[in-house]
Design a protein around this motif. Structure first.
Motif, mmCIF file in Angstrom:
data_model
loop_
_atom_site.group_PDB
_atom_site.id
_atom_site.type_symbol
_atom_site.label_atom_id
_atom_site.label_comp_id
_atom_site.label_asym_id
_atom_site.label_seq_id
_atom_site.Cartn_x
_atom_site.Cartn_y
_atom_site.Cartn_z
ATOM 1 N N UNK A 49 0.855 -1.180 0.000
ATOM 2 C CA UNK A 49 0.000 0.000 0.000
ATOM 3 C C UNK A 49 0.898 1.240 0.000
ATOM 4 N N UNK A 50 0.754 2.045 -1.017
ATOM 5 C CA UNK A 50 1.602 3.227 -1.171
ATOM 6 C C UNK A 50 0.948 4.431 -0.492
ATOM 7 N N UNK A 51 1.006 4.464 0.839
ATOM 8 C CA UNK A 51 0.371 5.523 1.608
ATOM 9 C C UNK A 51 1.318 6.718 1.757
ATOM 10 N N UNK A 52 0.765 7.908 1.581
ATOM 11 C CA UNK A 52 1.526 9.155 1.723
ATOM 12 C C UNK A 52 0.703 10.140 2.553
ATOM 13 N N UNK A 53 1.302 11.298 2.873
ATOM 14 C CA UNK A 53 0.569 12.331 3.613
ATOM 15 C C UNK A 53 -0.683 12.754 2.851
ATOM 16 N N UNK A 54 -0.572 12.808 1.527
ATOM 17 C CA UNK A 54 -1.696 13.283 0.700
ATOM 18 C C UNK A 54 -2.850 12.281 0.672
ATOM 19 N N UNK A 55 -2.573 11.012 0.955
ATOM 20 C CA UNK A 55 -3.630 9.995 0.837
ATOM 21 C C UNK A 55 -4.257 9.621 2.179
ATOM 22 N N UNK A 56 -3.805 10.224 3.280
ATOM 23 C CA UNK A 56 -4.396 9.914 4.592
ATOM 24 C C UNK A 56 -5.898 10.205 4.571
ATOM 25 N N UNK A 57 -6.667 9.239 5.026
ATOM 26 C CA UNK A 57 -8.125 9.363 5.019
ATOM 27 C C UNK A 57 -8.775 8.702 3.824
ATOM 28 N N UNK A 94 -21.476 -19.599 9.164
ATOM 29 C CA UNK A 94 -20.253 -18.829 9.337
ATOM 30 C C UNK A 94 -20.329 -17.533 8.525
ATOM 31 N N UNK A 95 -19.728 -16.499 9.046
ATOM 32 C CA UNK A 95 -19.851 -15.148 8.490
ATOM 33 C C UNK A 95 -18.647 -14.811 7.610
ATOM 34 N N UNK A 96 -18.911 -14.493 6.343
ATOM 35 C CA UNK A 96 -17.861 -14.036 5.433
ATOM 36 C C UNK A 96 -17.645 -12.537 5.663
ATOM 37 N N UNK A 97 -16.632 -12.213 6.429
ATOM 38 C CA UNK A 97 -16.483 -10.862 6.974
ATOM 39 C C UNK A 97 -16.170 -9.841 5.878
ATOM 40 N N UNK A 98 -16.913 -8.755 5.915
ATOM 41 C CA UNK A 98 -16.608 -7.616 5.045
ATOM 42 C C UNK A 98 -15.470 -6.819 5.672
ATOM 43 N N UNK A 99 -14.522 -6.410 4.846
ATOM 44 C CA UNK A 99 -13.388 -5.655 5.376
ATOM 45 C C UNK A 99 -12.831 -4.719 4.315
ATOM 46 N N UNK A 100 -11.985 -3.806 4.743
ATOM 47 C CA UNK A 100 -11.356 -2.838 3.851
ATOM 48 C C UNK A 100 -10.045 -2.390 4.496
ATOM 49 N N UNK A 101 -9.245 -1.644 3.729
ATOM 50 C CA UNK A 101 -8.024 -1.056 4.258
ATOM 51 C C UNK A 101 -8.086 0.447 4.029
ATOM 52 N N UNK A 102 -7.898 1.204 5.104
ATOM 53 C CA UNK A 102 -7.905 2.657 5.057
ATOM 54 C C UNK A 102 -6.492 3.200 5.282
ATOM 55 N N UNK A 103 -6.188 4.300 4.631
ATOM 56 C CA UNK A 103 -4.896 4.959 4.827
ATOM 57 C C UNK A 103 -4.964 5.834 6.075
#
Length: 310
Positions: free
Chosen positions: A157-165, A229-238
Motif C-alpha cells: 500500500x503506497x500511503x503518503x501524507x496526501x492519501x491519509x483518510x 459462518x460469516x464471510x467478513x466484510x473488510x477494507x483497508x484505510x490509509x
C-alpha cells in the motif's frame, strides 16, 4: 465510523479443545479472529517481510511476468478502484513447482527463494490446521483439506501524507474459505465489519498485534456452513503516511469437487440455502457479476423449498 470498545477475538492454538466454543463464536459473529501460539517463527515472519519489500522494488516489467493462473492470481497494478494498492500472487502454494515458478518469474535470489519456500510450507500447514480445528469444533469432518488449493498474495500500500483518510482497498469479502494474514506490524489500516454492526455497516479497526496472525472467513465458508459462518466484510484505510505491507494465504477449496453444506448444517428448520459450487465457478460468478462484498452468495441461493420443482 467505528464500534467503540469492540476488539477482535484472540484464539490460542495451544489451548484446544478449550478454545473450540470461542473459535466457533468468533467465526459466527466476527468472521475474523487473531491466532497466537501458531508456531510460525517470528524470525521467519520478519525475513519474509524483508523479501516482500524487495520483490516490490523490482522493475514493473519483471512484476508483469507474474501472470494469472486463475483470474486475479497474478500481478495486480494500481488501478482506478484501488490506486494505492499493488500485489503479487501465487496460485497453488502446496505445489513446490508452482512456488519455484513464482520465484523464477521474479528473479529472486537463492536466499530469498529459500525463505519463500520455508514460509510457504509453514503457512500451508498452518492453514490446514486452522481449518481442521474449526471443522472439528463444529462437529464436522474436515475432509481431505490437505489436498485443497491455496493461493498466496503479497500486498503493498503506497500511503503518503496526501492519501491519509482515503481507501487503500475497497470494502470486500474474500472468495476463499479462509485467509491467514500476516499484517504489517507497524502500519495499521485494516477494518472489519462484525455481524453486530450490521445493517448499519460500521467498521471496527484491527490494530496490529506483533507476532500474531489474523484469520478472515470468506464466501466459501458461508456456502459450506449453510450460512452459519460469516464471510467478513473488510477494507483497508490509509491512516499513516508510510508504506504498508501484508502477506495473505488463502485456503480456496478442492480443485474440482463441488462444495456444499454437510448434513450437520441442514435440517427441517435450516434447509439448504446454496447450490453446490466449485471454488473456481463461484469465483467466476463473483467476477462476472461484480459481486465484491459477498453478494455472490445471493446469486448462489437455491429457491425456497415451496417453489422448487419436485
Amino acid at each position: 465510523m467505528g464500534e467503540e470498545g469492540m476488539m477482535i477475538p484472540i484464539i490460542d492454538l495451544d489451548d484446544f479443545p478449550n478454545q473450540a466454543e470461542k473459535l466457533v463464536c468468533a467465526c459466527k459473529e466476527w468472521g475474523s479472529f487473531r491466532i497466537i501460539n501458531h508456531k510460525v517463527p517470528l524470525t521467519l515472519m520478519s525475513d519474509m517481510k524483508s523479501v516482500v519489500k524487495s520483490l516490490f522494488d523490482v522493475p514493473v516489467e519483471i512484476k508483469k511476468r507474474n501472470t494469472d493462473v486463475i483470474a486475479g492470481s497474478g500481478y495486480v497494478a494500481p488501478n482506478k478502484d484501488n490506486p494505492l494498492y499493488e500485489a503479487l500472487g501465487l496460485y497453488d502454494l502446496g505445489s513446490s513447482q508452482a512456488v519455484q515458478e513464482f520465484c523464477n518469474q521474479l528473479e529472486v535470489s537463492t536466499d530469498q527463494r529459500d525463505t519463500i519456500m520455508v514460509y510457504a510450507s509453514a503457512l500451508h500447514n498452518l492453514t490446514t490446521e486452522v481449518w481442521s480445528k474449526l471443522a472439528e469444533s463444529m462437529g464436522v469432518g474436515s475432509d481431505s483439506v490437505k489436498e485443497w488449493k491455496c493461493q498466496f498474495r503479497i500486498n503493498k500500500y503506497n500511503f503518503t501524507h496526501e492519501t491519509i483518510g482515503s481507501t487503500g482497498v475497497c470494502i470486500h469479502t474474500d472468495s476463499s474459505f479462509l485467509t491467514i494474514l500476516q499484517e504489517d506490524e507497524c502500519v495499521g489500516g485494516l477494518e472489519v465489519m462484525p455481524i453486530s454492526s450490521l445493517p448499519m455497516g460500521s467498521f471496527v479497526p484491527v490494530d496490529p498485534l506483533p507476532g500474531s496472525l489474523l484469520v478472515n472467513l470468506g464466501d466459501m465458508a458461508t456456502l459450506w456452513s449453510n450460512g452459519t459462518l460469516y464471510n467478513v466484510k473488510h477494507r483497508v484505510q490509509c491512516k499513516d503516511a508510510a508504506l504498508r505491507f501484508s502477506i495473505a494465504m488463502f485456503l480456496l477449496g478442492p480443485k474440482d469437487k463441488l462444495v456444499k453444506a454437510p448434513p450437520e448444517f441442514i435440517d427441517a428448520d435450516h434447509p439448504q440455502l446454496y447450490a453446490p459450487f466449485t471454488f473456481i465457478d463461484l469465483r467466476k460468478l463473483r467476477l462476472s457479476s461484480g459481486s465484491r462484498a459477498g453478494e455472490v452468495l445471493d446469486l448462489a441461493r437455491l429457491p425456497p423449498i415451496a417453489s422448487q420443482t419436485v
